[in-house]
Design an enzyme around this catalytic site. Structure first.
Site, PDB file in Angstrom:
ATOM      1  N   GLY A  40      51.765  42.198  43.570  1.00 57.72           N
ATOM      2  CA  GLY A  40      50.548  42.533  42.840  1.00 57.72           C
ATOM      3  C   GLY A  40      49.625  43.483  43.571  1.00 57.72           C
ATOM      4  CB  ILE A  41      45.917  43.563  43.587  1.00 51.98           C
ATOM      5  CG1 ILE A  41      45.726  43.804  42.091  1.00 51.98           C
ATOM      6  CG2 ILE A  41      44.804  44.230  44.380  1.00 51.98           C
ATOM      7  CD1 ILE A  41      44.600  43.015  41.511  1.00 51.98           C
ATOM      8  N   GLY A  42      47.730  43.049  46.166  1.00 51.03           N
ATOM      9  CA  GLY A  42      47.854  43.052  47.618  1.00 51.03           C
ATOM     10  C   GLY A  42      48.972  43.949  48.095  1.00 51.03           C
ATOM     11  CB  SER A  92      37.564  37.285  39.703  1.00 49.19           C
ATOM     12  OG  SER A  92      37.795  37.183  38.312  1.00 49.19           O
ATOM     13  CE1 TYR A 138      40.546  32.854  40.546  1.00 56.75           C
ATOM     14  CE2 TYR A 138      39.443  33.599  38.558  1.00 56.75           C
ATOM     15  CZ  TYR A 138      40.173  33.874  39.692  1.00 56.75           C
ATOM     16  OH  TYR A 138      40.519  35.174  39.990  1.00 56.75           O
TER      17      TYR A 138
END
Length: 310
Positions: free
Chosen positions: A25-27, A151, A176
């Site tokens: 993903g983003i990482g 987020s 979350y």
């Protein structure tokens, strides 16, 4: 920053970066693009198999990349300490820490140290990691950066500092959101303290908008929240952008000239688009709450930073 993309990342030669959750993903995209620009990148991942596979994949995509994997389980403070120890043995300084890894909308659970899983992984694990790596970041200052990924879901709620582990009522999406608020509040307080010290380190935050990643896919499969699952499924089909696009706000915060302490970047349209300054809830900028979260985090993790608020 209109139209900013990965091609605009400045040369990173001679710089060392740690990216948590960098196996997908983003990482992974952030690690790959930093390596593409010449950075020496450490992939900090929980799974050894996936971490090593990501190294192989990244080296295939970026021949000659300086990249390695070091295990890191943010749900276990002993693992966080071991990561910092190993990294410190191999490197004397650190130019960039990207606190990217996270979990989303999990059923109630506990980390190895007894913390509610989302608060423990998303906030406390990164708080401890940042504190343990701070001497190496200070050694690289001025010019070092700490980027923490939050987020848009932080708008779901402020951190409950009287019940951080959700023992008096737990709703997975609210939990979350609170963990993502903690990411922003931590960035705010860290920026204040680093500025008071005159450290030359920039602490900033970013969010990916709505990106199609394993994090969102896993959350949409959770049992017991069918309306949210349907909403996320629809969003993935209609609104979601790629992980490569979702990583751009993080990469901007990590590398672009002129990034200010405590800045928060996200997609220009909120859920997608080029990086831009992002809206944030007022409770993520409250000094008193930041100090309380900081004191609580130092107590729970037993990681003192040694940098006072003033």
């Amino acid at each position: 920053m209109t139209g900013w993309n990965a091609e605009n990342i400045p040369d990173q030669s001679g710089r060392t970066a740690v990216v948590t959750g960098a196996n997908s993903g983003i990482g992974y995209v952030a690690a790959r693009e930093l390596a593409r620009r010449g950075a020496d990148v450490v992939l900090a991942c929980r799974s050894s198999a996936r971490g090593r596979a990501a190294v192989v994949r990244l080296r295939a995509e970026v021949p000659g990349a300086e990249v390695e994997f070091i295990p890191l389980d943010l749900a276990d403070l002993a693992s966080v300490r071991e990561f910092a120890h190993v990294h410190g043995q191999r490197r004397t300084s650190l130019d960039l820490l990207v606190n990217n890894a996270g979990v989303m909308a999990l059923p109630y659970g506990r980390t190895a140290d007894g913390f509610e899983t989302q608060f423990g992984v998303n906030h406390l694990g990164h708080f401890a990691l940042t504190g343990l790596l701070l001497p190496q970041l200070l050694a690289a200052a001025p010019g070092a950066r700490i980027v923490t990924v939050s987020s848009g879901f932080h708008a779901l709620g402020d951190v409950d500092l009287d019940d951080p582990n959700g023992e008096h009522g737990y709703r997975r999406w609210i939990a979350y959101g609170r963990s993502k608020t903690a990411n922003l509040l931590f960035t705010h307080e860290l920026a204040r303290r680093l500025d008071a010290r005159g450290s030359g380190i920039v602490a900033a935050a970013a969010h990916p908008g709505y990106a199609s990643t394993n994090l969102h896919a896993g959350a949409s499969r959770q049992e017991g929240h069918r309306p949210m699952s349907r909403l996320m499924g629809l969003g993935a089909a209609v609104l979601a952008q790629s992980a490569a696009s979702g990583a751009l706000p993080t990469l901007y915060a990590a590398t672009a000239p002129g990034v200010r302490p405590d800045a928060f970047y996200g997609p220009r349209l909120g859920w997608r688009g080029a990086p831009a300054r992002s809206w944030r809830a007022k409770w993520t900028l409250d000094d008193a709450s930041g100090e309380r979260l900081w004191a609580l985090s130092e107590k729970l993790t037993s990681v003192p930073y040694g940098i006072p608020a003033r």
